[in-house]
Design a protein around this motif. Structure first.
Motif, PDB file in Angstrom:
ATOM      1  N   ARG A 138       0.799  -1.287  -0.006  1.00  9.80           N
ATOM      2  CA  ARG A 138      -0.062   0.057  -0.170  1.00  9.80           C
ATOM      3  C   ARG A 138       0.897   1.200  -0.015  1.00  9.80           C
ATOM      4  O   ARG A 138       0.647   2.350  -0.558  1.00  9.80           O
ATOM      5  CB  ARG A 138      -0.838  -0.008   1.295  1.00  9.80           C
ATOM      6  CG  ARG A 138      -1.891   1.102   1.185  1.00  9.80           C
ATOM      7  CD  ARG A 138      -2.890   1.140   2.246  1.00  9.80           C
ATOM      8  NE  ARG A 138      -2.321   0.902   3.675  1.00  9.80           N
ATOM      9  CZ  ARG A 138      -3.034   0.887   4.883  1.00  9.80           C
ATOM     10  NH1 ARG A 138      -4.312   0.322   4.888  1.00  9.80           N
ATOM     11  NH2 ARG A 138      -2.207   0.595   5.764  1.00  9.80           N
ATOM     12  N   ALA A 139       2.005   1.345   1.046  1.00  8.06           N
ATOM     13  CA  ALA A 139       2.876   2.275   0.651  1.00  8.06           C
ATOM     14  C   ALA A 139       3.462   2.572  -0.659  1.00  8.06           C
ATOM     15  O   ALA A 139       3.486   3.636  -0.861  1.00  8.06           O
ATOM     16  CB  ALA A 139       4.060   2.108   1.784  1.00  8.06           C
ATOM     17  N   ALA A 140       3.850   1.469  -1.370  1.00  9.09           N
ATOM     18  CA  ALA A 140       4.341   1.694  -2.503  1.00  9.09           C
ATOM     19  C   ALA A 140       3.511   2.112  -3.637  1.00  9.09           C
ATOM     20  O   ALA A 140       4.056   2.587  -4.542  1.00  9.09           O
ATOM     21  CB  ALA A 140       4.817   0.500  -2.963  1.00  9.09           C
ATOM     22  N   LEU A 141       2.239   1.875  -3.375  1.00  6.95           N
ATOM     23  CA  LEU A 141       1.293   2.507  -4.303  1.00  6.95           C
ATOM     24  C   LEU A 141       1.061   3.965  -4.366  1.00  6.95           C
ATOM     25  O   LEU A 141       0.604   4.440  -5.427  1.00  6.95           O
ATOM     26  CB  LEU A 141      -0.135   1.782  -4.302  1.00  6.95           C
ATOM     27  CG  LEU A 141      -0.069   0.465  -4.483  1.00  6.95           C
ATOM     28  CD1 LEU A 141      -1.508  -0.234  -3.778  1.00  6.95           C
ATOM     29  CD2 LEU A 141      -0.142   0.145  -6.015  1.00  6.95           C
ATOM     30  N   GLY A 142       1.459   4.641  -3.454  1.00  6.78           N
ATOM     31  CA  GLY A 142       1.498   6.120  -3.259  1.00  6.78           C
ATOM     32  C   GLY A 142       0.196   6.726  -3.473  1.00  6.78           C
ATOM     33  O   GLY A 142       0.174   7.989  -4.013  1.00  6.78           O
ATOM     34  N   ARG A 143      -0.681   6.274  -2.550  1.00  3.51           N
ATOM     35  CA  ARG A 143      -2.071   6.938  -2.531  1.00  3.51           C
ATOM     36  C   ARG A 143      -1.748   8.113  -1.902  1.00  3.51           C
ATOM     37  O   ARG A 143      -1.029   8.393  -0.940  1.00  3.51           O
ATOM     38  CB  ARG A 143      -3.077   5.920  -1.905  1.00  3.51           C
ATOM     39  CG  ARG A 143      -3.208   4.786  -2.708  1.00  3.51           C
ATOM     40  CD  ARG A 143      -3.773   3.947  -1.691  1.00  3.51           C
ATOM     41  NE  ARG A 143      -4.036   2.144  -2.283  1.00  3.51           N
ATOM     42  CZ  ARG A 143      -4.677   1.218  -1.813  1.00  3.51           C
ATOM     43  NH1 ARG A 143      -4.985   1.203  -0.597  1.00  3.51           N
ATOM     44  NH2 ARG A 143      -4.788   0.292  -2.327  1.00  3.51           N
ATOM     45  N   ARG A 144      -2.687   9.309  -2.050  1.00  3.36           N
ATOM     46  CA  ARG A 144      -2.708  10.458  -1.567  1.00  3.36           C
ATOM     47  C   ARG A 144      -3.830  10.871  -0.865  1.00  3.36           C
ATOM     48  O   ARG A 144      -4.847  10.563  -1.111  1.00  3.36           O
ATOM     49  CB  ARG A 144      -2.540  11.588  -2.548  1.00  3.36           C
ATOM     50  CG  ARG A 144      -1.303  11.421  -3.510  1.00  3.36           C
ATOM     51  CD  ARG A 144      -1.066  12.783  -4.297  1.00  3.36           C
ATOM     52  NE  ARG A 144      -2.008  12.607  -5.401  1.00  3.36           N
ATOM     53  CZ  ARG A 144      -3.313  13.463  -5.678  1.00  3.36           C
ATOM     54  NH1 ARG A 144      -3.329  14.311  -4.707  1.00  3.36           N
ATOM     55  NH2 ARG A 144      -3.861  13.302  -6.477  1.00  3.36           N
ATOM     56  N   GLU A 145      -3.769  11.429   0.437  1.00  2.00           N
ATOM     57  CA  GLU A 145      -4.827  11.660   1.245  1.00  2.00           C
ATOM     58  C   GLU A 145      -5.027  13.285   1.095  1.00  2.00           C
ATOM     59  O   GLU A 145      -4.036  13.932   1.082  1.00  2.00           O
ATOM     60  CB  GLU A 145      -4.454  11.541   2.868  1.00  2.00           C
ATOM     61  CG  GLU A 145      -4.223   9.877   3.014  1.00  2.00           C
ATOM     62  CD  GLU A 145      -5.351   9.234   2.901  1.00  2.00           C
ATOM     63  OE1 GLU A 145      -6.585   9.639   3.394  1.00  2.00           O
ATOM     64  OE2 GLU A 145      -4.892   8.233   2.785  1.00  2.00           O
ATOM     65  N   ILE A 146      -6.349  13.629   0.707  1.00  2.00           N
ATOM     66  CA  ILE A 146      -6.703  15.042   0.452  1.00  2.00           C
ATOM     67  C   ILE A 146      -7.802  15.497   1.272  1.00  2.00           C
ATOM     68  O   ILE A 146      -8.716  14.796   1.719  1.00  2.00           O
ATOM     69  CB  ILE A 146      -7.088  15.098  -1.051  1.00  2.00           C
ATOM     70  CG1 ILE A 146      -8.419  14.263  -1.582  1.00  2.00           C
ATOM     71  CG2 ILE A 146      -5.841  14.923  -1.970  1.00  2.00           C
ATOM     72  CD1 ILE A 146      -8.836  14.639  -2.824  1.00  2.00           C
ATOM     73  N   HIS A 147      -8.053  16.870   1.478  1.00  2.00           N
ATOM     74  CA  HIS A 147      -9.203  17.369   2.033  1.00  2.00           C
ATOM     75  C   HIS A 147     -10.369  17.400   1.166  1.00  2.00           C
ATOM     76  O   HIS A 147     -10.204  17.561  -0.166  1.00  2.00           O
ATOM     77  CB  HIS A 147      -8.675  18.733   2.548  1.00  2.00           C
ATOM     78  CG  HIS A 147     -10.143  19.456   2.930  1.00  2.00           C
ATOM     79  ND1 HIS A 147     -10.570  19.352   4.164  1.00  2.00           N
ATOM     80  CD2 HIS A 147     -10.893  20.401   2.281  1.00  2.00           C
ATOM     81  CE1 HIS A 147     -11.757  19.969   4.548  1.00  2.00           C
ATOM     82  NE2 HIS A 147     -11.779  20.794   3.215  1.00  2.00           N
TER      83      HIS A 147
END
Length: 294
Positions: free
Chosen positions: A95-104
């Motif tokens: 999951r860390a390698a997939l580079g998902r981004r948390e956004i407001h």
């Protein structure tokens, strides 16, 4: 990463913590993956189940059962505990390698106003709300979802529908997530699964298909829809049953008595044996319960 106990072994990935195993202060097998804590807790009859915690700031040797609040199902043995923890570690690294981004986000969703979102890729966004959540796909992304799983509006709730997103875009999900999605589609969308894979599911391979077969088989039988311990007949459960387990206005109902030691609800329901289970017309414990509840 430094070994924490003699039971510890670590799996290193650059920029990501490893896996540590040990024993708690009260003798439980425990493990740590990043900030995720796990324990193998005893249950009745010699069984065990997996419990989880988060950010326990003490050494594992000082942990106790009270540090864990999540429940994640039964465990067969210590080997199963280790396998689950190592699976979780792999999931977190992937999951860390997939580079998902948390956004407001304050987007309007079918489950209320978004309180934050995770961008999996352009046009693939998972929203969280106060009570629920799920994915939203752009129009272009949504066209790539299998037509038997596709939502016209591009919204996919987090309990089951999300699996359609993972099936359509496997490169955006971890191995663990993909396995969960495949199991979800097999269990709850068996027609879609069979169309995608080009073969039929056998009995025992799909919860929804098995449920469908159960009610088809017992369409003319009396199937329990409600039950309560009978206070007027010692040792019996009072049953309300309908043909095929149907519900709703106009559905015929009958009451039966079934011995307590015999009444065990199966996977989809209890079927009345009219040759043995007698119709009951006496005073009802259902009515007694309703009067106490008002």
């Amino acid at each position: 990463m430094t070994a924490r106990t003699s039971e510890t072994h670590d799996v290193e990935t650059p920029g990501f913590p490893g896996v540590s195993f040990g024993r708690s202060a009260d003798g439980l097998w425990v493990a740590l993956v990043g900030e995720h804590a796990f324990a193998m807790a005893p249950a009745r009859d010699g069984r065990h189940y997996l419990v989880t915690g988060w950010r326990i700031r003490r050494p594992m040797a000082e942990w106790t059962r009270s540090d864990f609040y999540g429940h994640a199902g039964e465990l067969a043995d210590k080997a199963a505990f280790h396998a689950h923890v190592e699976e979780n570690a792999l999931h977190q690294r992937q999951r860390a390698a997939l580079g998902r981004r948390e956004i407001h986000s304050r987007a309007h969703t079918p489950w209320g106003t978004s309180q934050g979102a995770t961008v999996y890729a352009e046009g693939v966004v998972a929203h969280s709300t106060a009570g629920h959540g799920g994915f939203h796909l752009s129009v272009e992304r949504n066209r790539k979802v299998h037509d038997l799983l596709r939502s016209d509006g591009g919204w996919y709730e987090e309990d089951c529908d999300w699996a359609a997103v993972a099936q359509a875009f496997p490169q955006l999900f971890t191995d663990f997530e993909k396995a969960c999605a495949a199991r979800t589609i097999r269990d709850w969308y068996p027609d879609a699964w069979e169309a995608i894979h080009g073969r039929a599911l056998e009995p025992g391979q799909s919860a929804k298909k098995d449920e469908r077969a159960f009610f088809e088989k017992h369409a003319d039988d009396w199937v329990v829809v409600s039950a309560i311990r009978c206070e007027h007949q010692a040792g019996f459960t009072e049953i309300i049953a309908t043909p095929g387990g149907k519900r709703g206005p106009g559905t015929e109902e009958r009451r039966f008595l079934v011995a307590n030691d015999e009444y065990h609800v199966g996977r989809f329901g209890f079927v009345i044996d009219v040759a043995r289970h007698r119709v009951y017309g006496g005073p009802s414990s259902f009515m007694d319960w309703q009067r106490r509840d008002t």
